[in-house]
Enzyme design. Structure first.
Site, PDB file in Angstrom:
ATOM      1  N   ASP A 147      54.979  -8.739  25.523  1.00  0.00           N
ATOM      2  CA  ASP A 147      56.355  -9.184  25.318  1.00  0.00           C
ATOM      3  C   ASP A 147      56.798 -10.223  26.350  1.00  0.00           C
ATOM      4  O   ASP A 147      56.665 -10.021  27.552  1.00  0.00           O
ATOM      5  CB  ASP A 147      57.249  -7.941  25.424  1.00  0.00           C
ATOM      6  N   SER A 205      60.833 -12.306  22.770  1.00  0.00           N
ATOM      7  CA  SER A 205      60.661 -11.031  22.093  1.00  0.00           C
ATOM      8  C   SER A 205      61.214 -11.115  20.667  1.00  0.00           C
ATOM      9  O   SER A 205      60.803 -11.967  19.895  1.00  0.00           O
ATOM     10  CB  SER A 205      61.321  -9.913  22.917  1.00  0.00           C
TER      11      SER A 205
END
Length: 291
Positions: free
Chosen positions: A208, A58
Site C-alpha cells: 500500500d 491506496s
C-alpha cells in the site's frame, strides 16, 4: 510589434486520499464536482478532461485509475458518478465480513499475526478483468500513484510521464492498483516484473502506498474509520457522510493549531466546488481555443 500574452498558465492537480472503503467519501465529492462540470460544458465531459495530473494513494489510487483509464472509445472508463456504485457492489466481496465467536478469537488472532486478513483474490480478479493489459502510459491524463517496495525499503512512485519514457517503468494499471491497495495486515503484497524490448527486466515487490503517503480523515469515528467493514449499513453511512460534507461550511487546517477551522465568507463545500467547477471550465475552454 508582437504582443505578449497575458494569459496566466494554470496547472491543475487533483489529489485523492487513501482509506479503503472510505473511498466512498471522495467518490461522492467527485461525483458532485463532475455533475457541475457537466452542467457547464455538457454531459460528455469527465473529471480527466480538466486535470493535468490526478494522483491518489491506496483506494485513492484505484479511484485515480478509474477516472483516467481509457475505455474502447478512448474516454474515461468510469464517470465519477459510477465510483460509489463500484464500491457498494464490490467492497463486500473484497472485504467479506465474518463473525468471530469468543471461542474462535484466539485462533483468529494467531492467523491475523501470520497472514493478511483477506486473500485479495476477488480484488485481483476484478482489476485484471476491468483493466486487462492497459498500461500506465495509456492513461488519458497524467496520473501519479505511490506504492512502497518492501525489498528496496523505499517508496515507488508510478507516473504516466515515466511510463511513456521507459518500458521498465510502464507496468499494467491492474498491477499498480493491486499494489497501492495492498494495505499491510489486510491484503497481501503484490509482486510483478516489467520487461523492455532489449530483454531487460525490473522486479517490484509492493504494498500500500499509504505506507509512504496518506491523508486519513480525522473526523470519522467508530466503524466509519475502518478501511474494511464493508457492511451495507457502514457503506451507506459513508455515502451519507460524503453527502453531508457537501452541506458543511468550508474549513481549512490552522497551521498553528493543526485543527480544522471554518473559513468565514466562503460558504459551503458544495458552493466552493461549484466555484471551482467554473474555474476549471474557464481554463479548459481557454486551452481549447488556443489549440
Amino acid at each position: 510589434m508582437g504582443r505578449t500574452s497575458s494569459v496566466k498558465k494554470v496547472f491543475t492537480v487533483l489529489s485523492i486520499d487513501g482509506g479503503g472503503i472510505r473511498g466512498i467519501i471522495p467518490g461522492t465529492i467527485l461525483a458532485f464536482l463532475e455533475s457541475k462540470l457537466q452542467e457547464l460544458d455538457g454531459a460528455h465531459v469527465r473529471i480527466a478532461d480538466y486535470f493535468d495530473v490526478i494522483s491518489g494513494t491506496s483506494t485513492g489510487g484505484l479511484i485515480t485509475t478509474m477516472l483516467a483509464a481509457p475505455n474502447k472509445h478512448n474516454r474515461p472508463m468510469f464517470a465519477a458518478k459510477d465510483i460509489n456504485h463500484f464500491y457498494l457492489q464490490h467492497t463486500p466481496k473484497i472485504f467479506p465480513q465474518s463473525g468471530i465467536s469468543l471461542f474462535g478469537w484466539r485462533a483468529s488472532w494467531m492467523r491475523w499475526l501470520m497472514r493478511p486478513k483477506y486473500d485479495g483474490k476477488y480484488l485481483h480478479s476484478l482489476l485484471n478483468s476491468l483493466l486487462g493489459d492497459l498500461t500506465l502510459s495509456q492513461t488519458l491524463t497524467t496520473i501519479v500513484v505511490p506504492a512502497y517496495d518492501i525489498k528496496l525499503v523505499q517508496p515507488c512512485i508510478f507516473s504516466t510521464t515515466e511510463g511513456k519514457e521507459s518500458s521498465l517503468r510502464n507496468p499494467r494499471l491492474a498491477d499498480i492498483c493491486i499494489s497501492t491497495s495492498a494495505a499491510p495486515t489486510y491484503l497481501p503484497a503484490h509482486s510483478f516484473t516489467t520487461t523492455d524490448d532489449n530483454g531487460n527486466s525490473r522486479s517490484f515487490d509492493l504494498i500500500d502506498g499509504a505506507v509512504a503517503a496518506n491523508n486519513p480523515d480525522d473526523t470519522l469515528v467508530g466503524n466509519e474509520l475502518s478501511v474494511d467493514i464493508a457492511t451495507t449499513e457502514n457503506l451507506q453511512r459513508l455515502v451519507d457522510i460524503g453527502t453531508k460534507l457537501l452541506e458543511k461550511p468550508v474549513s481549512r487546517v490552522n497551521l498553528e493549531t493543526g485543527k480544522y477551522e471554518i473559513v468565514e465568507g466562503e460558504g459551503t463545500n458544495a458552493e466552493a466546488l461549484l466555484n471551482f467547477a467554473k474555474l476549471l471550465s474557464k481554463e479548459r475552454k481557454s486551452r481549447l481555443m488556443n489549440q
